[in-house]
Design a protein around this motif. Structure first.
Motif, PDB file in Angstrom:
ATOM      1  N   LEU A  25     -39.367  25.364  21.400  1.00 36.64           N
ATOM      2  CA  LEU A  25     -40.254  26.146  20.549  1.00 36.64           C
ATOM      3  C   LEU A  25     -39.512  27.217  19.761  1.00 36.64           C
ATOM      4  N   PHE A  26     -38.420  27.719  20.325  1.00 37.91           N
ATOM      5  CA  PHE A  26     -37.699  28.812  19.675  1.00 37.91           C
ATOM      6  C   PHE A  26     -37.314  28.467  18.236  1.00 37.91           C
ATOM      7  N   PRO A  27     -36.529  27.415  18.000  1.00 36.00           N
ATOM      8  CA  PRO A  27     -36.174  27.100  16.607  1.00 36.00           C
ATOM      9  C   PRO A  27     -37.370  26.684  15.763  1.00 36.00           C
ATOM     10  N   LEU A  28     -38.372  26.034  16.400  1.00 35.16           N
ATOM     11  CA  LEU A  28     -39.549  25.623  15.639  1.00 35.16           C
ATOM     12  C   LEU A  28     -40.326  26.834  15.130  1.00 35.16           C
ATOM     13  N   GLY A  56     -34.595  46.326  18.789  1.00 32.58           N
ATOM     14  CA  GLY A  56     -34.541  47.186  19.966  1.00 32.58           C
ATOM     15  C   GLY A  56     -35.370  46.624  21.115  1.00 32.58           C
ATOM     16  N   VAL A  57     -36.525  46.040  20.803  1.00 30.55           N
ATOM     17  CA  VAL A  57     -37.363  45.407  21.832  1.00 30.55           C
ATOM     18  C   VAL A  57     -36.612  44.249  22.496  1.00 30.55           C
ATOM     19  N   ILE A  58     -35.925  43.445  21.679  1.00 30.14           N
ATOM     20  CA  ILE A  58     -35.161  42.315  22.216  1.00 30.14           C
ATOM     21  C   ILE A  58     -34.066  42.804  23.152  1.00 30.14           C
ATOM     22  N   MET A  59     -33.350  43.848  22.753  1.00 33.94           N
ATOM     23  CA  MET A  59     -32.263  44.379  23.581  1.00 33.94           C
ATOM     24  C   MET A  59     -32.794  45.056  24.848  1.00 33.94           C
ATOM     25  N   PHE A  60     -33.955  45.706  24.727  1.00 39.97           N
ATOM     26  CA  PHE A  60     -34.586  46.299  25.903  1.00 39.97           C
ATOM     27  C   PHE A  60     -34.930  45.213  26.916  1.00 39.97           C
ATOM     28  N   GLY A  61     -35.460  44.096  26.417  1.00 38.62           N
ATOM     29  CA  GLY A  61     -35.758  42.969  27.307  1.00 38.62           C
ATOM     30  C   GLY A  61     -34.508  42.432  27.972  1.00 38.62           C
ATOM     31  N   MET A  62     -33.402  42.399  27.235  1.00 33.61           N
ATOM     32  CA  MET A  62     -32.135  41.965  27.824  1.00 33.61           C
ATOM     33  C   MET A  62     -31.738  42.888  28.966  1.00 33.61           C
ATOM     34  N   GLY A  63     -31.867  44.200  28.750  1.00 33.90           N
ATOM     35  CA  GLY A  63     -31.532  45.154  29.808  1.00 33.90           C
ATOM     36  C   GLY A  63     -32.386  44.973  31.044  1.00 33.90           C
ATOM     37  N   LEU A  64     -33.670  44.651  30.845  1.00 31.00           N
ATOM     38  CA  LEU A  64     -34.564  44.448  31.987  1.00 31.00           C
ATOM     39  C   LEU A  64     -34.163  43.250  32.838  1.00 31.00           C
ATOM     40  N   THR A  65     -33.526  42.260  32.231  1.00 29.47           N
ATOM     41  CA  THR A  65     -33.178  41.051  32.977  1.00 29.47           C
ATOM     42  C   THR A  65     -31.858  41.175  33.734  1.00 29.47           C
ATOM     43  N   TRP A 208     -40.683  35.086  25.968  1.00 28.24           N
ATOM     44  CA  TRP A 208     -41.629  34.822  24.879  1.00 28.24           C
ATOM     45  C   TRP A 208     -41.769  36.039  23.971  1.00 28.24           C
ATOM     46  N   ILE A 209     -41.661  37.238  24.544  1.00 31.48           N
ATOM     47  CA  ILE A 209     -41.668  38.451  23.714  1.00 31.48           C
ATOM     48  C   ILE A 209     -40.449  38.461  22.806  1.00 31.48           C
ATOM     49  N   SER A 210     -39.291  38.069  23.364  1.00 32.70           N
ATOM     50  CA  SER A 210     -38.066  38.011  22.563  1.00 32.70           C
ATOM     51  C   SER A 210     -38.184  36.974  21.454  1.00 32.70           C
ATOM     52  N   VAL A 211     -38.745  35.803  21.774  1.00 38.07           N
ATOM     53  CA  VAL A 211     -38.927  34.754  20.776  1.00 38.07           C
ATOM     54  C   VAL A 211     -39.808  35.264  19.632  1.00 38.07           C
ATOM     55  N   LEU A 212     -40.911  35.924  19.975  1.00 43.43           N
ATOM     56  CA  LEU A 212     -41.814  36.457  18.960  1.00 43.43           C
ATOM     57  C   LEU A 212     -41.107  37.510  18.106  1.00 43.43           C
ATOM     58  N   ALA A 213     -40.353  38.401  18.767  1.00 41.76           N
ATOM     59  CA  ALA A 213     -39.663  39.467  18.037  1.00 41.76           C
ATOM     60  C   ALA A 213     -38.616  38.888  17.087  1.00 41.76           C
TER      61      ALA A 213
END
Length: 334
Positions: A25-28, A56-65, A208-213
């Motif tokens: 789904l990501f590339p689509l 910043g949201v994407i990077m924040f999600g990376m930090g959470l993981t 999915w948040i990262s994909v949307l962002a």
């Protein structure tokens, strides 16, 4: 990033399905966002001020993981991590510079291609490495290290190489990268440390948040570069395909040169070839020109498609080896 995936553990059926859905789904979704932005760019130009916050949201999600074992691997296996990170910042910037010169790209597009190469590894590389039966722990470590040192290396390399084509404010760019990348990752680490229960509940939604962002970032950049895409889209696509493909090949070659096992070679290839092109597009929009953001926008679409195809190819090779009784991927000679 792929939350909590450890290469030593077999994936469950549900985990496998979720990973396949995400990488498909990501590339689509990115293609859909880009196509809609091209069809009606005026409808999405208002997204431009949101590019940096979304990154910043994407990077924040990376930090959470990220977890302590993700950092422990850096100390336990420093050689493959160093090989991957050095290849990342040595291969891709100069490769971008060579491709821009070879294709005779206009200054703005040349600077944009080079800037893509100067950025850290892509946030989707961990999912692709997992699907390719690579070394996921190593992938996470490489992405983490290349991201954390990006505020220093990205602006310096951009000033040196892209600065030959356009003025680059390296100091301001470094501060922006710290705000967009470093601080959100560190904030995510702090939240993970002091509220682990809350983070665990949120982990399934993070990809999915990262994909949307990322989709929104690409949509915003494409909307702002629509005229440039129609004018020079095929030329930039050629540059992006070469940049990405040669990055995979040279990353794999570097790992093979140092006799890393096959899963680590695959991971190194993916980490080098896949860039944080959303960051490149955002920086180009802010510090260069909308046209310079075009390579980052196209790279965001292409490297996810090529990564999914490469992962499927390597995964099929592993499955064929298992059916024929050949050695496991760690011993396969590619």
């Amino acid at each position: 990033m792929l939350p909590e995936s450890k290469p030593s553990l077999p994936a469950s059926g549900a985990e496998e399905r979720n990973a396949r859905i995400a990488v498909t789904l990501f590339p689509l979704l990115i293609l859909a966002g880009g196509a809609i932005a091209l069809a009606s760019p005026s409808s999405f130009t208002g997204l431009a001020p949101w590019i940096s916050p979304l990154l910043g949201v994407i990077m924040f999600g990376m930090g959470l993981t990220l977890t302590p074992p993700d950092f422990a691997i850096i100390a336990k296996r420093p050689v493959p991590v160093v090989i991957g990170v050095v290849a990342q910042y040595a291969v891709m910037p100069f490769l971008g510079w060579l491709i821009a010169a070879a294709l005779g790209l206009p200054p703005a597009l040349a600077a944009g291609v080079i800037l893509v190469g100067c950025c850290p590894g892509g946030t989707a590389s961990n999912v692709v490495s997992y699907l390719a039966k690579g070394d996921v722990a190593l992938s996470v470590a490489m992405t983490t290290v290349s991201t954390l040192i990006a505020p220093l290396l990205t602006p310096v390399l951009a000033l040196w190489l892209a600065g030959q084509y356009m003025p680059v404010d390296a100091g301001a760019m470094a501060w922006s990268i710290a705000q967009i990348v470093l601080f959100p990752v560190l904030f995510g680490l702090v939240i993970r440390r002091f509220a682990p229960g809350l983070v665990t509940k949120a982990l399934p939604a993070l990809p999915w948040i990262s994909v949307l962002a990322i989709t929104l970032v690409v949509t915003a950049v494409v909307a702002g570069s629509a005229k440039a895409i129609f004018a020079a889209g095929l030329l930039v696509l050629a540059a992006v395909v070469l940049h990405n493909g040669l990055g995979y090949a040279l990353g794999y070659g570097a790992a093979r040169l140092f006799r890393l096992p096959v899963p680590s070679r695959r991971t190194t290839a993916i980490e080098v070839g896949m860039q944080n092109s959303g960051l490149a597009a955002g920086l180009a929009s802010q510090y260069l020109t909308p046209e310079a953001a075009l390579p980052g926008a196209i790279f965001s679409v292409w490297h996810n498609i090529s990564g999914a195809v490469l992962a499927a190819y390597w995964r099929r090779r592993g499955a064929q080896a298992e059916r024929t009784g050949e050695p496991a991927p760690v011993a396969v000679t590619e």
